[in-house]
Design an enzyme around this catalytic site. Structure first.
Site, mmCIF file in Angstrom:
data_model
loop_
_atom_site.group_PDB
_atom_site.id
_atom_site.type_symbol
_atom_site.label_atom_id
_atom_site.label_comp_id
_atom_site.label_asym_id
_atom_site.label_seq_id
_atom_site.Cartn_x
_atom_site.Cartn_y
_atom_site.Cartn_z
ATOM 1 N N ASP A 1 0.825 -1.208 0.000
ATOM 2 C CA ASP A 1 0.000 0.000 0.000
ATOM 3 C C ASP A 1 0.859 1.258 0.000
ATOM 4 O O ASP A 1 0.575 2.231 -0.710
ATOM 5 C CB ASP A 1 -0.924 0.004 1.225
ATOM 6 C CG ASP A 1 -2.107 -0.931 1.034
ATOM 7 O OD1 ASP A 1 -2.895 -1.057 1.975
ATOM 8 O OD2 ASP A 1 -2.235 -1.530 -0.043
ATOM 9 N N GLN B 1 3.977 1.624 -1.044
ATOM 10 C CA GLN B 1 4.665 1.801 -2.327
ATOM 11 C C GLN B 1 3.712 2.381 -3.371
ATOM 12 O O GLN B 1 4.063 3.306 -4.112
ATOM 13 C CB GLN B 1 5.220 0.454 -2.807
ATOM 14 C CG GLN B 1 6.408 -0.048 -2.004
ATOM 15 C CD GLN B 1 6.805 -1.448 -2.426
ATOM 16 O OE1 GLN B 1 5.957 -2.319 -2.613
ATOM 17 N NE2 GLN B 1 8.091 -1.668 -2.587
ATOM 18 N N ASP C 1 0.911 4.078 -2.872
ATOM 19 C CA ASP C 1 0.543 5.450 -2.526
ATOM 20 C C ASP C 1 1.645 6.441 -2.899
ATOM 21 O O ASP C 1 1.369 7.550 -3.373
ATOM 22 C CB ASP C 1 0.240 5.546 -1.025
ATOM 23 C CG ASP C 1 -1.037 4.812 -0.653
ATOM 24 O OD1 ASP C 1 -1.154 4.404 0.517
ATOM 25 O OD2 ASP C 1 -1.907 4.642 -1.522
ATOM 26 N N SER D 1 -13.303 6.088 -5.178
ATOM 27 C CA SER D 1 -12.363 5.816 -4.094
ATOM 28 C C SER D 1 -12.096 7.123 -3.366
ATOM 29 O O SER D 1 -12.615 8.176 -3.744
ATOM 30 C CB SER D 1 -11.070 5.224 -4.643
ATOM 31 O OG SER D 1 -10.494 6.103 -5.577
ATOM 32 N N GLU E 1 -14.720 7.463 10.692
ATOM 33 C CA GLU E 1 -15.035 6.034 10.684
ATOM 34 C C GLU E 1 -13.761 5.250 10.385
ATOM 35 O O GLU E 1 -12.843 5.771 9.741
ATOM 36 C CB GLU E 1 -16.083 5.717 9.610
ATOM 37 C CG GLU E 1 -17.378 6.478 9.743
ATOM 38 C CD GLU E 1 -18.251 6.349 8.508
ATOM 39 O OE1 GLU E 1 -18.652 7.388 7.953
ATOM 40 O OE2 GLU E 1 -18.503 5.208 8.077
ATOM 41 N N LYS F 1 -11.368 2.860 8.408
ATOM 42 C CA LYS F 1 -11.216 2.443 7.015
ATOM 43 C C LYS F 1 -10.907 0.947 7.024
ATOM 44 O O LYS F 1 -9.789 0.535 7.311
ATOM 45 C CB LYS F 1 -10.094 3.219 6.331
ATOM 46 C CG LYS F 1 -9.982 2.941 4.836
ATOM 47 C CD LYS F 1 -8.908 3.820 4.203
ATOM 48 C CE LYS F 1 -8.874 3.602 2.698
ATOM 49 N NZ LYS F 1 -8.491 2.221 2.326
ATOM 50 N N GLU G 1 -18.082 -2.586 2.892
ATOM 51 C CA GLU G 1 -16.767 -3.215 2.738
ATOM 52 C C GLU G 1 -16.841 -4.655 3.247
ATOM 53 O O GLU G 1 -17.197 -4.906 4.400
ATOM 54 C CB GLU G 1 -15.714 -2.433 3.532
ATOM 55 C CG GLU G 1 -14.290 -2.729 3.158
ATOM 56 C CD GLU G 1 -13.803 -1.950 1.940
ATOM 57 O OE1 GLU G 1 -12.667 -2.211 1.502
ATOM 58 O OE2 GLU G 1 -14.553 -1.088 1.432
ATOM 59 N N LYS H 1 -15.200 12.360 7.014
ATOM 60 C CA LYS H 1 -16.220 12.917 6.118
ATOM 61 C C LYS H 1 -16.869 14.150 6.734
ATOM 62 O O LYS H 1 -17.004 14.240 7.957
ATOM 63 C CB LYS H 1 -17.331 11.884 5.859
ATOM 64 C CG LYS H 1 -16.866 10.562 5.274
ATOM 65 C CD LYS H 1 -18.029 9.587 5.196
ATOM 66 C CE LYS H 1 -17.586 8.235 4.669
ATOM 67 N NZ LYS H 1 -18.690 7.241 4.686
ATOM 68 N N CYS I 1 9.249 -35.502 7.633
ATOM 69 C CA CYS I 1 10.081 -36.588 8.144
ATOM 70 C C CYS I 1 9.122 -37.612 8.728
ATOM 71 O O CYS I 1 8.363 -37.305 9.647
ATOM 72 C CB CYS I 1 11.032 -36.076 9.225
ATOM 73 S SG CYS I 1 11.865 -37.409 10.122
#
EC number: 6.5.1.2
Length: 671
Positions: free
Chosen positions: A35, A37, A39, A84, A113, A115, A170, A285, A421
């Site tokens: 994430d 990288q 971003d 998004s 909230e 994420k 989600e 928000k 084994c």
């Protein structure tokens, strides 16, 4: 004049890399970038496009909202695009977001909230009945996964009101369900999922809905796509969604100013580690929905919301060696020895690598520079190999051919991924079985540490669990061992004697039967009551238990068909070890917990979660995980979470540890 050709090529290169990453992430559920990288790269591309708009490509990922859509499922256009969120990574960027709003709307409030780190989904209802479920897809078109969504327990098939509406949420997989899924896949010699998000994504896109139903996906719903059905504020919208029957995340907070927002962020950081699901940030928000249209949106994301991303705590180290260990079941596990490094508050020097296929897939080599993090904030894991730092010193890792302990040739089952084994007399396997037998969740003989077990084994005092209960006959030999005085020997023998009173579920787990974990042993003990009943059962009888599959049933049958195992169980019984279930016994006397539904929250000082659960069940209580109006008591310890607040609102009786201890003592329950 500046030569712009390198800039043009850089933009082209970034677009290609990020489009590939989007496809890997959204379509294959196998991301090749972390994430952080991703971003960083998208931020770099946005910056370049802002300064050199003439080089912006028509297929730039900055114009898109998600990934591409495969053709496995039918594709349907979203009624309202699934946008998004833009991300902020520090307080300065968060303040800039806040100030931009202040310039347009001097007076407003925010709602924060969690994420959730999962898979976005849109659910459409007609007259209160679920008729369609779409993945985000590319934000405009999504995949129709309705049949799969219908199997998810937290998605209501019918609402509490006969409404036509579309909601967004989600899909996620909890940590316990993720561990259960990977354990099952390991038993079936299938590749393991790297994290809960990938598991949720891969599961939701399964063509067979029966597979989805078994994996216990969950959902948090956070918004309504139909503007005419929304409430005046986001907070009221969440209350409305909950009333309709949707699962909404309880961790949302009303924020009145920027200072308040900063304190709320710290609150989220403190609860993050207590959650049973993954979250990678906070969604912030504007609470008043009337302001959303005034603030507007870009082509990709709304301007009235942002995501404050938690920093992933990682450290760099160097692999010093890769060794192979043999466990109590004979499975060979590679272990990566790294230069000791602090990761998320603890010193890490070893990282387990699952199996040899895992090494090959990640191309892990001795002397590699690696990035280490903690999977689920708990287990050290190699996040990435820094291949740019490779030299001629790093050579591909080869699989060993013989057991590192007994030198028996290793075997691999056809189609499997693990090496074994199969020597029943392997020294290390025997030692690991003894260590497992005395472990906390088994017989809990805590005075017998790993080194003591090895010492006794090398002195030929113990080679199998039953030998522990015969140590009292060899006190003269124990006294001759350096460091073992009379008091220490007495403590060891007393602890061994006390373990005879452990319940059937503990002893069953201690036996180390393949595929029998702690939870399964509890289920089996409750169902069969005695070792004799379990021993005489058939595979058909065992698989009638809802939580038990054919693999476990076969493993039990194989264990009891072995004469050495039968002899060991018989010997343990003769030596006084209890194989009688205590978990399902009814309390001898009525008490305030008899047949009452109880929820636990926080950390108790005297008891572990497992211990107090067993004590309460012995008193006849019914332990549940979620609070509702049907909950009779909430027991709280230190750092009680949101359940305490909810219980107070629902006026559920709350019992603190001091009062709990008094109740236990009054009922003469052994702790």
């Amino acid at each position: 004049m500046q030569n712009c050709d390198p800039i043009k090529q850089k933009i082209k290169s970034l677009v290609k890399q990020l489009n590939k990453a989007n496809y890997q992430y959204y379509n294959l559920s196998d991301p090749d970038l972390s994430d952080q990288q991703y971003d960083a790269l998208i931020k770099e591309l946005i910056n370049l496009e802002n300064h050199y708009p003439q080089f912006k490509l028509p297929y730039s990922p900055t114009l898109k909202i998600g990934g591409f859509v495969e053709k496995k499922f039918s594709t349907i256009k979203h009624k309202t695009p699934m946008m998004s969120l833009a991300n902020v990574f520090n307080i300065e960027e968060l303040k800039a977001f806040y100030d931009r709003i202040v310039k347009k709307i001097p007076t407003f409030s925010l709602l924060t909230e969690l994420k959730i780190d999962g898979v976005a989904i849109s659910l459409k209802y007609q007259k209160g009945i679920l008729v369609r479920a779409l993945t985000r897809g590319n934000g405009i078109w999504g995949e129709d996964v309705t049949k799969n969504a219908q199997t998810i327990k937290t998605i209501p098939l019918r609402l509490n009101e006969d409404l036509d509406l579309e909601v967004r949420g989600e899909i996620y997989l909890s940590h316990p369900d993720f561990e259960k899924l990977n354990a099952q896949r390991k038993q079936e010699n299938k590749p393991l999922f790297s994290n809960p998000r990938n598991a949720a994504s891969g599961t939701l896109r399964q063509l067979n809905s029966a597979v989805v139903a078994k994996r216990n996906l969950s959902i948090f719903v956070y918004g309504i796509a139909d503007p005419y059905l929304t409430k005046p504020t986001q907070k009221e919208t969440l209350v409305f969604l909950t009333a309709l029957g949707f699962a909404t995340n309880p961790h949302h907070y009303f924020v009145s100013n920027f200072e308040n927002l900063l304190s709320v962020i710290e609150k989220y950081k403190s609860i993050k580690e207590q959650l049973t699901y993954d979250t990678d940030g906070i969604v912030i928000k504007i609470n008043e929905l009337v302001f959303h249209s005034l603030i507007g949106a870009t082509a990709k994301a709304p301007r009235w919301a942002t995501a404050y991303k938690f920093a992933t705590i990682t450290s760099q180290s160097i692999i010093q060696n890769i060794i192979f260990q043999v466990g109590r079941t004979g499975v060979i596990t590679p272990v990566c020895e790294i230069m000791p490094v602090m990761v998320d508050g603890s010193l890490v020097s070893k990282v387990f690598l699952h199996n040899y296929d895992y090494i090959c897939k990640k191309d892990i080599r001795i002397k590699d520079h690696v990035i280490v993090h903690k999977a689920g904030s708990v287990i050290p894991e190699i996040l990435e190999v820094i291949k740019s730092k490779r030299t001629d010193l790093q050579k591909p890792t080869l699989m060993i051919e013989k057991c590192p302990s007994c030198k028996t040739i290793l075997e691999k089952q056809p189609g499997g991924i693990d090496y074994f084994c199969l020597n029943p007399n392997c020294r290390e396997q025997k030692i690991q079985k003894l260590i497992h037998f005395v472990s906390k969740n088994a017989m809990d003989i805590n005075v017998l540490g790993e080194q003591t077990i090895i010492t006794f084994f090398d002195k030929n005092l113990i080679t199998k669990p039953s030998d522990l209960y015969l140590l009292k006959n060899h006190q003269h030999i124990l006294q001759e061992i350096s460091g073992f005085g009379a008091k220490k020997i007495t403590n060891i023998l007393d602890a061994i004697e006390a373990s005879k009173q452990k319940g059937f579920e503990d002893v069953l787990f201690a036996l180390g039967i393949k595929h029998i974990g702690k939870k399964v042993s509890q289920v089996l003990a409750k169902y069969f009551q005695t070792i004799e009943n379990l021993q005489q059962s058939t595979s058909d009888t065992i698989t009638q238990i809802r939580e038990i599959g054919i693999k476990i049933a076969q493993s039990i049958q194989q264990y009891f068909s072995n004469s050495c195992n039968l002899e060991e169980v018989t010997k343990l019984k003769k030596l006084g070890v209890s194989f009688q279930s205590t978990n399902s016994q009814k309390p001898t006397t009525q008490n305030i917990f008899t047949n009452k539904k109880i929820v636990l929250t926080g950390t108790l000082q005297k008891y572990s979660r497992l211990q107090i659960q067993q004590i309460l069940e012995q008193m006849g209580a019914i332990i549940t995980n979620s609070l509702s109006l049907k909950t009779n008591y909430l027991i709280v310890g230190i750092n009680a979470g949101s359940k305490l607040t909810k219980a107070q609102k629902l006026q559920i009786p709350i019992i603190e540890e001091k009062e709990l201890q008094q109740i236990i003592e009054n009922n003469q329950i052994k702790s």
